[in-house]
Design a protein around this motif. Structure first.
Motif, PDB file in Angstrom:
ATOM      1  N   VAL A  62       0.363  64.823  78.259  1.00 18.00           N
ATOM      2  CA  VAL A  62       0.165  66.164  78.821  1.00 18.00           C
ATOM      3  C   VAL A  62      -0.658  66.084  80.099  1.00 18.00           C
ATOM      4  CG1 VAL A  62      -0.900  68.412  78.420  1.00 18.00           C
ATOM      5  CG2 VAL A  62       0.456  67.348  76.606  1.00 18.00           C
ATOM      6  N   ALA A  63      -1.780  65.370  80.064  1.00 15.00           N
ATOM      7  CA  ALA A  63      -2.625  65.250  81.256  1.00 15.00           C
ATOM      8  C   ALA A  63      -1.869  64.579  82.399  1.00 15.00           C
ATOM      9  CB  ALA A  63      -3.886  64.463  80.920  1.00 15.00           C
ATOM     10  N   ALA A  64      -1.109  63.532  82.091  1.00 15.79           N
ATOM     11  CA  ALA A  64      -0.355  62.816  83.123  1.00 15.79           C
ATOM     12  C   ALA A  64       0.717  63.714  83.737  1.00 15.79           C
ATOM     13  CB  ALA A  64       0.280  61.560  82.537  1.00 15.79           C
ATOM     14  N   LEU A  65       1.453  64.417  82.904  1.00 16.92           N
ATOM     15  CA  LEU A  65       2.518  65.281  83.424  1.00 16.92           C
ATOM     16  C   LEU A  65       1.947  66.438  84.244  1.00 16.92           C
ATOM     17  CD1 LEU A  65       4.951  65.313  80.368  1.00 16.92           C
ATOM     18  CD2 LEU A  65       5.201  64.073  82.538  1.00 16.92           C
ATOM     19  N   MET A  66       0.812  66.987  83.823  1.00 16.80           N
ATOM     20  CA  MET A  66       0.181  68.057  84.605  1.00 16.80           C
ATOM     21  C   MET A  66      -0.270  67.536  85.970  1.00 16.80           C
ATOM     22  SD  MET A  66      -1.988  69.982  81.597  1.00 16.80           S
ATOM     23  CE  MET A  66      -2.808  71.118  82.704  1.00 16.80           C
ATOM     24  N   TYR A  87      -3.423  58.659  93.458  1.00 15.32           N
ATOM     25  CA  TYR A  87      -3.325  59.623  92.356  1.00 15.32           C
ATOM     26  C   TYR A  87      -1.994  59.490  91.609  1.00 15.32           C
ATOM     27  CZ  TYR A  87      -7.639  62.102  93.311  1.00 15.32           C
ATOM     28  OH  TYR A  87      -8.957  62.432  93.442  1.00 15.32           O
ATOM     29  N   PHE A  88      -0.912  59.202  92.328  1.00 10.98           N
ATOM     30  CA  PHE A  88       0.368  58.960  91.657  1.00 10.98           C
ATOM     31  C   PHE A  88       0.254  57.752  90.715  1.00 10.98           C
ATOM     32  CE2 PHE A  88       2.922  61.630  94.606  1.00 10.98           C
ATOM     33  CZ  PHE A  88       3.738  62.235  93.664  1.00 10.98           C
ATOM     34  N   VAL A  89      -0.369  56.684  91.203  1.00 12.01           N
ATOM     35  CA  VAL A  89      -0.555  55.502  90.365  1.00 12.01           C
ATOM     36  C   VAL A  89      -1.434  55.841  89.166  1.00 12.01           C
ATOM     37  CG1 VAL A  89      -1.512  53.160  90.280  1.00 12.01           C
ATOM     38  CG2 VAL A  89      -0.170  53.894  92.264  1.00 12.01           C
ATOM     39  N   MET A  90      -2.491  56.628  89.405  1.00 19.86           N
ATOM     40  CA  MET A  90      -3.397  56.987  88.321  1.00 19.86           C
ATOM     41  C   MET A  90      -2.680  57.794  87.238  1.00 19.86           C
ATOM     42  SD  MET A  90      -6.971  59.111  88.353  1.00 19.86           S
ATOM     43  CE  MET A  90      -6.210  60.716  88.482  1.00 19.86           C
ATOM     44  N   PHE A  91      -1.957  58.849  87.640  1.00 20.01           N
ATOM     45  CA  PHE A  91      -1.284  59.682  86.642  1.00 20.01           C
ATOM     46  C   PHE A  91      -0.082  58.961  86.029  1.00 20.01           C
ATOM     47  CE2 PHE A  91      -3.461  63.227  88.939  1.00 20.01           C
ATOM     48  CZ  PHE A  91      -4.244  63.612  87.864  1.00 20.01           C
ATOM     49  N   GLY A  92       0.594  58.120  86.807  1.00 20.15           N
ATOM     50  CA  GLY A  92       1.662  57.296  86.238  1.00 20.15           C
ATOM     51  C   GLY A  92       1.099  56.314  85.223  1.00 20.15           C
ATOM     52  N   GLY A  93      -0.029  55.686  85.571  1.00 25.90           N
ATOM     53  CA  GLY A  93      -0.694  54.787  84.640  1.00 25.90           C
ATOM     54  C   GLY A  93      -1.156  55.506  83.385  1.00 25.90           C
ATOM     55  N   LEU A  94      -1.621  56.740  83.553  1.00 21.99           N
ATOM     56  CA  LEU A  94      -2.046  57.530  82.394  1.00 21.99           C
ATOM     57  C   LEU A  94      -0.863  57.836  81.482  1.00 21.99           C
ATOM     58  CD1 LEU A  94      -4.540  58.885  81.152  1.00 21.99           C
ATOM     59  CD2 LEU A  94      -3.933  60.945  82.434  1.00 21.99           C
ATOM     60  N   PHE A  95       0.284  58.145  82.085  1.00 25.88           N
ATOM     61  CA  PHE A  95       1.493  58.384  81.293  1.00 25.88           C
ATOM     62  C   PHE A  95       1.848  57.123  80.485  1.00 25.88           C
ATOM     63  CE2 PHE A  95       6.050  58.219  80.592  1.00 25.88           C
ATOM     64  CZ  PHE A  95       6.288  59.457  80.011  1.00 25.88           C
TER      65      PHE A  95
END
Length: 146
Positions: A62-66, A87-95
């Protein structure tokens, strides 16, 4: 123009060399304790083994997709557009942290643990990159490495 090495450059090189010697000189593999895989939740939920451990990874998704949605729709403002990549790498990594952690907790073994830790490493390093990008002026950083 050929940049000359100043004292700060030599200090940086020395720190890197000492770190490499300490890391690679004398330490063998660090064994993972087999009891590490014993978790508090071993209950099956809806056919999912270790149910709460697996399902708790929904928060990462959820956090990654948001975060990715904000980036894709360009609702985030950056001083420099290259910060968006971190930030893309961070949220992609979180996913993928959610994916890897769910995979690991489904069947916890030494082999599946790699897929839990690898995406976390990518996420943590991108967070470090984001903090550096937000706190250090690009000109100052480029001057240091020139």
């Amino acid at each position: 123009r050929m940049a000359s090495f100043s004292t700060r450059h030599w200090v940086l090189v020395a720190v890197m060399l000492v770190s490499a010697v300490v890391l690679f000189g004398g330490f063998g593999p660090i064994a993972q304790d087999p009891s590490y895989h014993n978790f508090a939740d071993k209950e099956e939920i809806w056919g999912i083994p270790n149910g709460l451990n697996v399902l708790s990874n929904i928060a990462f998704f959820v956090a990654a997709l948001m975060g990715l949605e904000v980036l894709v729709n360009k609702r985030a403002v950056f001083r420099h557009e290259s910060e968006r990549v971190a930030y893309f790498v961070m949220f992609g990594g979180l996913f993928f942290t959610g994916v890897g952690s769910a995979y690991y907790h489904w069947a916890p073994t030494h082999e599946t643990l790699v897929w839990d830790r690898l995406p976390m490493t990518i996420t943590f390093m991108s967070i470090v990159s984001v903090v550096i990008a937000e706190q250090v002026r690009l000109k100052r950083l480029l001057f240091f490495f020139s």
